[in-house]
Motif scaffolding. Sequence first.
Motif, short mmCIF file in Angstrom:
data_model
loop_
_atom_site.label_atom_id
_atom_site.label_comp_id
_atom_site.label_asym_id
_atom_site.label_seq_id
_atom_site.Cartn_x
_atom_site.Cartn_y
_atom_site.Cartn_z
N GLY A 1 23.35 40.06 43.39
CA GLY A 1 23.99 40.34 43.88
C GLY A 1 24.34 39.82 45.37
O GLY A 1 23.98 39.71 46.03
N ARG A 2 25.83 40.11 45.45
CA ARG A 2 26.46 39.56 46.83
C ARG A 2 26.05 40.42 47.64
O ARG A 2 25.43 39.81 48.94
CB ARG A 2 27.92 40.31 46.80
CG ARG A 2 29.08 39.14 46.52
CD ARG A 2 30.33 39.45 46.12
NE ARG A 2 30.84 39.47 47.48
CZ ARG A 2 31.37 38.41 48.41
NH1 ARG A 2 31.28 36.89 47.94
NH2 ARG A 2 32.29 38.50 49.07
N GLU A 3 25.08 41.92 47.29
CA GLU A 3 24.90 42.53 49.27
C GLU A 3 23.45 42.02 49.25
O GLU A 3 23.02 42.59 50.75
CB GLU A 3 25.02 44.02 48.55
CG GLU A 3 24.02 44.78 47.46
CD GLU A 3 24.55 43.97 46.47
OE1 GLU A 3 25.71 43.47 46.02
OE2 GLU A 3 23.68 44.79 45.19
N HIS A 4 22.70 41.34 48.54
CA HIS A 4 21.45 40.90 49.35
C HIS A 4 21.41 39.80 49.60
O HIS A 4 20.70 39.57 50.36
CB HIS A 4 20.99 40.29 48.26
CG HIS A 4 21.00 42.20 46.92
ND1 HIS A 4 19.82 42.99 47.47
CD2 HIS A 4 21.48 42.09 45.87
CE1 HIS A 4 19.69 43.53 46.50
NE2 HIS A 4 20.72 43.62 45.67
N ILE A 5 22.96 39.01 50.30
CA ILE A 5 22.27 38.31 50.83
C ILE A 5 23.58 37.45 52.14
O ILE A 5 24.61 38.61 51.32
CB ILE A 5 22.14 36.17 50.21
CG1 ILE A 5 21.15 36.15 49.62
CG2 ILE A 5 22.36 35.25 51.72
CD1 ILE A 5 21.59 37.27 48.40
N TYR A 6 23.34 37.90 53.42
CA TYR A 6 24.57 37.56 54.51
C TYR A 6 24.20 37.64 56.14
O TYR A 6 22.71 36.98 55.87
CB TYR A 6 24.51 39.42 54.38
CG TYR A 6 23.13 40.39 55.39
CD1 TYR A 6 22.66 40.67 54.40
CD2 TYR A 6 22.93 40.87 56.64
CE1 TYR A 6 21.28 41.87 54.89
CE2 TYR A 6 21.99 40.91 57.08
CZ TYR A 6 21.05 41.73 56.19
OH TYR A 6 20.26 42.51 56.43
N HIS A 7 25.17 36.70 56.62
CA HIS A 7 25.13 37.07 57.58
C HIS A 7 25.61 37.01 58.98
O HIS A 7 26.29 38.50 58.07
CB HIS A 7 25.67 35.26 58.10
CG HIS A 7 26.88 35.06 57.78
ND1 HIS A 7 26.92 34.53 56.52
CD2 HIS A 7 28.06 35.14 58.31
CE1 HIS A 7 28.45 34.19 56.22
NE2 HIS A 7 28.67 35.35 57.76
N LEU A 8 25.43 37.47 60.13
CA LEU A 8 25.60 38.21 61.22
C LEU A 8 27.09 37.88 62.48
O LEU A 8 27.72 36.21 62.41
CB LEU A 8 24.63 38.39 62.05
CG LEU A 8 23.74 39.44 61.78
CD1 LEU A 8 22.15 39.04 62.83
CD2 LEU A 8 23.47 40.63 60.75
N GLN A 9 27.99 38.46 61.92
CA GLN A 9 29.34 38.86 63.33
C GLN A 9 29.38 39.85 64.28
O GLN A 9 29.13 40.26 63.76
CB GLN A 9 30.36 38.15 61.88
CG GLN A 9 30.56 36.80 61.18
CD GLN A 9 31.71 36.87 60.14
OE1 GLN A 9 32.72 37.80 60.56
NE2 GLN A 9 32.24 35.85 60.01
N SER A 10 29.59 39.16 65.00
CA SER A 10 29.49 39.64 65.89
C SER A 10 30.85 40.65 66.02
O SER A 10 32.05 40.27 65.60
CB SER A 10 29.50 38.97 67.42
OG SER A 10 30.08 38.25 67.54
N ARG A 11 31.27 41.53 66.91
CA ARG A 11 32.37 42.05 66.94
C ARG A 11 32.52 42.80 68.48
O ARG A 11 31.46 42.64 69.24
CB ARG A 11 32.85 42.92 66.02
CG ARG A 11 32.95 43.19 65.22
CD ARG A 11 32.90 44.30 63.99
NE ARG A 11 33.57 45.57 64.39
CZ ARG A 11 33.84 46.60 64.31
NH1 ARG A 11 32.85 46.88 63.11
NH2 ARG A 11 35.13 47.65 64.20
N ASN A 12 33.94 43.30 69.48
CA ASN A 12 33.73 43.26 70.95
C ASN A 12 34.32 44.47 70.51
O ASN A 12 34.79 45.17 70.57
CB ASN A 12 35.08 42.47 71.17
CG ASN A 12 35.40 42.08 72.63
OD1 ASN A 12 34.11 42.53 73.10
ND2 ASN A 12 35.85 41.52 72.59
#
Lengths: 508, 255
Positions: free
Chosen positions: A386-397
């Motif tokens: 499933g898609r929700e099991h692999i992720y990376h991080l993206q920063s927000r200001n």
Amino acid sequence: MIWGALRFPCLPLEALEIYRAEPRACVIEQHHRVLMATPAAYSQGVCDGMKMSTASAITDIHPCSREVDREQQALLRLASWAYKYTPYIQRYRDNCLLLEVSRSLRLYGGLEALVSRLAEGLDQMPYRWEIGVAHSAAGAWLLSFDPWPTSDQDSQAVFLDRISRVPLQRLVERQGLQPDTEEARSWVGLHKAFASLQKMGLGCLGEVFALPTASLGKRFGEEFQQFVQQLRGGAGSVPEVFQQHEAFCRQVPFNWPVRTTRLLELPAQELLQQLSDYLVRNQKQCQQIVWNLYGEDPSEANQQVSLVIQSAPVCQNWNVLFELTCIRLESLALDFEVMMLELRCDTSVPVQASSLQLFAGAVGEMPGQVQANVQSLVARMQTRFGREHIYHLQSRNEHLPEAAQVLSYENGSQAVVPNLELPRGRRPCWLLAQPRPLQRIGNRLYWRESRQNQSLRILDGPERIEGYWWSQPHTRDYFIARREDALHLWIYRELDNRQRWYAQGVFG
Amino acid sequence: MKRTNISLKQQRLASVLSRKDVWTGSRSATPVTDTQASGWDALDRLLLGKGWPRSELVEICHAGTASGVAASSLASWQLLLPCLQALQQQPGYFFLLNPPMLPYLPGLRQQGIDCSRLLVVSVDRVDAWLASWIDILDSGSCTALLAWQPGSRLRYAQLRKMQLAASRNSSFTWLLRDRASLKANTPAALRLQVQPQHAALQVRIEKQRGTYRLGRADLPWPGYLQADRLQRLQNSTPAGESAAGGLLQFPGRRP
């Protein structure tokens, strides 16, 4: 300009998957009359234009309604195939494709070689076809009825000579056009004009060409005059560039019911190869495909299944999609017998080709192969778990810590992390999913877990962090604290009326 | 004829002994050379090859339980951080398999970790977890894999599969487990026990393939986590806002 006309005379039958070898007496019906029939029906006395009631009386026929949409889809598929020979493709009449090939002659080694290539490709398809070559679009179409051997030396004069020899009877015959269309109405006028000329005693087009054009225009109208000029190549229209149909959709019908998903792998492989050919030909890439499995009665909800496959951008490496498809099929429990497999790719974007470096990149730079490997890995895992099991991080200001990053589930190229300014205060490397309330007893703070209290000792702080002052203001004082078991936490006190304490992160 | 048979047997024995996964007691059959310095001198002195071994399963056992909030397993993060920082120079991705919490991007960036090359995989089932471990290592894109054991305990056969996957690839792999796992055998090349103390992170080597030599290293916390900051805080904070005796005195609201 040199035009090639690919005419498919049996398209109404073939679009319904009724081919030459069909043993039944099938008849295509249009406005209660026979439009076209199989050889078995013709041999029993059925003829074109016959009333359906008469045809039924003659023999036991299998009537089919004409399906113009399916004919158009078939023509679109043929146009997509022909796109590799020339981009200038346009539809002509109901069953013909016109290809302007003058710009492709050098690439394919001359007209003769190109025509033989086209013929070879068309022979691989289930359609009956005729080809005509001329210096004008209408002329090529006309010559497709009486094909001439093609030669590299063929010139405009040669083509004109061939067109001049075409009998007028050819233009008087019915063309089986779909009625109530602009094209059909225009053809009715031309048909009448040529029939009149035939009655006047003219036998072939050459005799029409010999007549003064202006007089013909006065006698039979502007439209007729233009058509004659088109045939002669006088008013050459600008060839249209074929706009590839955005969606890719192919089906494989099964002659037998398929009960196990294993048997779907081979047709799936063939369909993916076709998709890859389509993408390569159009210089496109896709990230999502949909498999539709249809049972005997697809109108019922329990007789169809859709499988969505997402991956990193794919152009020609269809093996990735095949691998992901197999993973999905492995875990699919079929509760109906599959009669048709369909592959759809509704959105594709222009391929983003990247250059490879001739020399080794800088230290730490990601080689293209590693990126391709990781994209393939992520696609496999997302398909499996499933898609929700692999992720990376993206920063927000954002100021508030929990809002300063988002989880991204996109499987694209290397994740882009905006180069935001680093905060001045220390930040932990781990964040709790939700801030955990701490218990305050007297002047001490406690981490309560499984009926055990662990006291906290503050090491550093405070650091004031504020956010969302315009909507729901948050003001917090952050501290670094050590738990009794020497785990270092990031805790804060909410500076509101309740003054509650929370743990939000872990340093280690 | 007899001599030929003996030499043949010796050759076969030599080929068996040359395998990395054959235990030969105190004598290390193959010297451990492909390593990455841990960034802690005290620990490097205890490790064969003076660093973390590449292509080997490394187990780190921590205090706490396998279930519940496994925050205590994150004490090992400080142990691995210098090595992960050094590995940033190598191409490839960093994978976190089943971490007990969310990695926090600003904190990672402060520590010099490139988050564009960090992927997090979160799966609960043991079979899916094991498949992920093998798939990640076999993908040819992994520089380092840091995995937290799934909810249920790993069997020896599963650990063996993990070790084999690690040995056929050139990644650095760490498996973080609870202390109860120390009772069971492991095929890992290196097994450590981590015990956070107030002054330092205490690391004990429980098993190291190729040597009987065990040992203990005390790794001091980084400056911002040391208790002497508290003293500075007390000295610099106005009266009434200090942390007396290491316990909490609530700082007042600042203007």
